[in-house]
Design an enzyme around this catalytic site. Sequence first.
Site, short mmCIF file in Angstrom:
data_model
loop_
_atom_site.label_atom_id
_atom_site.label_comp_id
_atom_site.label_asym_id
_atom_site.label_seq_id
_atom_site.Cartn_x
_atom_site.Cartn_y
_atom_site.Cartn_z
N GLU A 479 -34.31 -28.37 -13.83
CA GLU A 479 -33.23 -27.38 -13.93
C GLU A 479 -32.47 -27.58 -15.23
O GLU A 479 -31.75 -28.56 -15.40
CB GLU A 479 -32.29 -27.53 -12.73
CG GLU A 479 -31.07 -26.61 -12.79
CD GLU A 479 -30.05 -26.91 -11.71
OE1 GLU A 479 -28.94 -26.36 -11.78
OE2 GLU A 479 -30.36 -27.70 -10.80
N ASP A 552 -30.33 -30.25 -9.56
CA ASP A 552 -29.08 -30.96 -9.29
C ASP A 552 -28.82 -31.05 -7.79
O ASP A 552 -29.26 -30.19 -7.00
CB ASP A 552 -27.91 -30.24 -9.95
CG ASP A 552 -27.99 -30.28 -11.47
OD1 ASP A 552 -28.74 -31.12 -11.99
OD2 ASP A 552 -27.31 -29.46 -12.13
N ASP A 554 -26.52 -30.23 -5.85
CA ASP A 554 -25.37 -29.41 -5.49
C ASP A 554 -25.87 -28.09 -4.90
O ASP A 554 -27.07 -27.89 -4.70
CB ASP A 554 -24.46 -29.18 -6.70
CG ASP A 554 -25.20 -28.52 -7.87
OD1 ASP A 554 -26.35 -28.05 -7.67
OD2 ASP A 554 -24.64 -28.48 -8.99
N ASP A 556 -25.92 -25.05 -6.23
CA ASP A 556 -26.77 -24.30 -7.14
C ASP A 556 -28.18 -24.90 -7.19
O ASP A 556 -29.19 -24.18 -7.25
CB ASP A 556 -26.17 -24.29 -8.55
CG ASP A 556 -25.01 -23.31 -8.66
OD1 ASP A 556 -24.93 -22.41 -7.80
OD2 ASP A 556 -24.19 -23.45 -9.58
#
Length: 703
Positions: A479, A552, A554, A556
């Site tokens: 990412e 990541d 998280d 997103d």
Amino acid sequence: MSSQSYTARHLSVLEGLEAVRKRPGMYIGSTDSRGLMHCLYEIIDNSVDEALEGYCDRIDVTLHPDHSVSVHDNGRGIPVDEVPGTGLSGIEVVFTKLHAGGKFGNGSYTASGGLHGVGASVVNALSARLDVAVDRGGKTYEMTFRRGEPGVFDDSDKHTPGSPFTAFTDHSQLRVTGRVPKKHTGTRVRFWADFEIFPMTSSRGFVLSELLDRARQTSFLVPGLTVNVIDEREAETVSESFRHDGGTVDFVDYLAEDNPVTATWHIVGEDTYTETVQQLDKNSKHLIARDVERQIKVDIALRWGKGYETIKKSFVNIVETPMGGTHLTGFEQGLVKALRNQIDKNRKSKRLKISAKDPRIEKDDILAGLCAVVTVKLPEPQFEGQTKEVLGTPQARSAVSKIVSAWITERMSSGKRDLKNEAFLLMDKVIGEMHARVSAHKQKEISRRKTALESASMPAKLADCRSKEVDNTELFIVEGDSALGTAKQARSADFQALLPIRGKILNVQKASVSDMLANAECSAIIQVIGAGSGRSFDIDQIRYGKVIMMTDADVDGAHIRTLLLTLFFRYMRPMIEAGRVYAAVPPLHRVEVVAKGKRKGEVIYTYSDEELHQVLADLKKRGRSYREPIQRYKGLGEMDADQLSETTMNPEHRTLRRITLADEAEIRHAEEVFELLMGTNVPPRRDFIVVGADNLSIDQIDA
């Protein structure tokens, strides 16, 4: 043996059922489990023929503990009167004479599955014992057979094939064993397969799962017919009942695995054709060739889904033809003709992404994502072999093709808004499949491994590995470009390749195939993996043994993983099924333990808030301190190369989550989940979010 010693006395003539026992494979295909089940289906299909004519609405199939099976229907019952010219009852003729029955043009059956006239007699010949009971005319008639020979069993001790048997000598006897109401009719057949013929199946016997599939299939093909299956072989009896009044439409809805592009279409039609057949002349008693006008009835249900797999089932008079035949060929011809014409007719429409330079639409482009059940009913079809796997009647091809082409043309030319939108969705899917085929062909022209020419053909942002051993290589889909820089320093360039993606890729659950191929990120992923996409995907051509999504930790990152998984599930599913797709598990926290006395400092990584609290409590219990504040990683880019390698990329220390699909049930469930979370239908997703809101902790939201 010399030519002089080879004389007529060396020739053998097998008569009647002797030929069946000598060469059973000629009649039932094999003597393994498949042949044993075929015998059962022959008896069931005789009952189904009664249902097709409207005389039967219930069939009971019972598997008994003594390796026998019985089939009971409420049809008209096998005729019990004497067959002219034979001196035998109808029951004995049906079960002892090859090529005998009511399916040879005398008006008893307009369409029938058992059309060779050898089904019941073959089963009888291959059975250690067969019992027939017929309710007809207010009486119950019974007859028994041992390896095809009529006679009487002495069942005073046990009702088994081993009971003492007396064969009829001068004449056969059809016994009357009871009385029933005159309106009560039907046939009961119970047989014990001869395990001298089926030696390999004696321990396993009849296969319940296959029988249930056949019963379910029959109930779809004969609306209004109830098929009950009872298995008494285990301590606890298993019983299932099947009835589907929707016919082939229900069958397609049951078979289809993916989400629909079109509604389920139901094509029904009739046509006539002329066929030259041999018929018995009443005066001369010889067969004479005559031209006969036949009628063929077509019943087809089909729908296109968002996937690319094709499911086709074809039947003639409810008998499955797994190898197809002229009816299936006619269906495909009509389908291809109609859709090609519609696409050509609408080629200039702005709603279709097709140009004059694009190649011609092929049959495979149209069949991708199609689920179809093709059934035809016609008198005396020509099958290739007794197992009826292929229909050979040539007139069926043109008849089915004409009916299908006319129906689809009318449907797709409709001016109604809903039907018009559906037609364009279908044409767009077909065009997208054409583009996917062309793209896959181009990809296969590229060499599998690195040469100077290939390196130029790969995306410039790919940081490839040096190894050529596919099973030992890994592709990390990373990412963002910021994480790529750190990952390049953290990876082992010998076997780990990196491909960065920018933000969130296209949601392919909503997009068409054409849109997916036009998307730069999706196209790059497919190109780098190198095995194609959709129906052209070839897992043997993949360039990496593992594909690892590294995003990541998280919200997103989770969204990006979901979008990537949607791409893999929709267009590269064999990789998931083979367990080659993984999700990296980067840590959330880094706890630096302070050195104390002789104790060295250490670094502990945790992967959830719960794990962090447990680690801190354990450190406190042991009297160890740690540096404040505790580092929390917001993304991969916040780690240095050593940390990323140690926690996420080094095979010796990292944790990977393998994405798997264990069975068909999970695939169906995954289809539903992807459509719910990523599909175009918003209300169900909104309801899912609202219902699940109470279970979401505020701490789980990355703010």
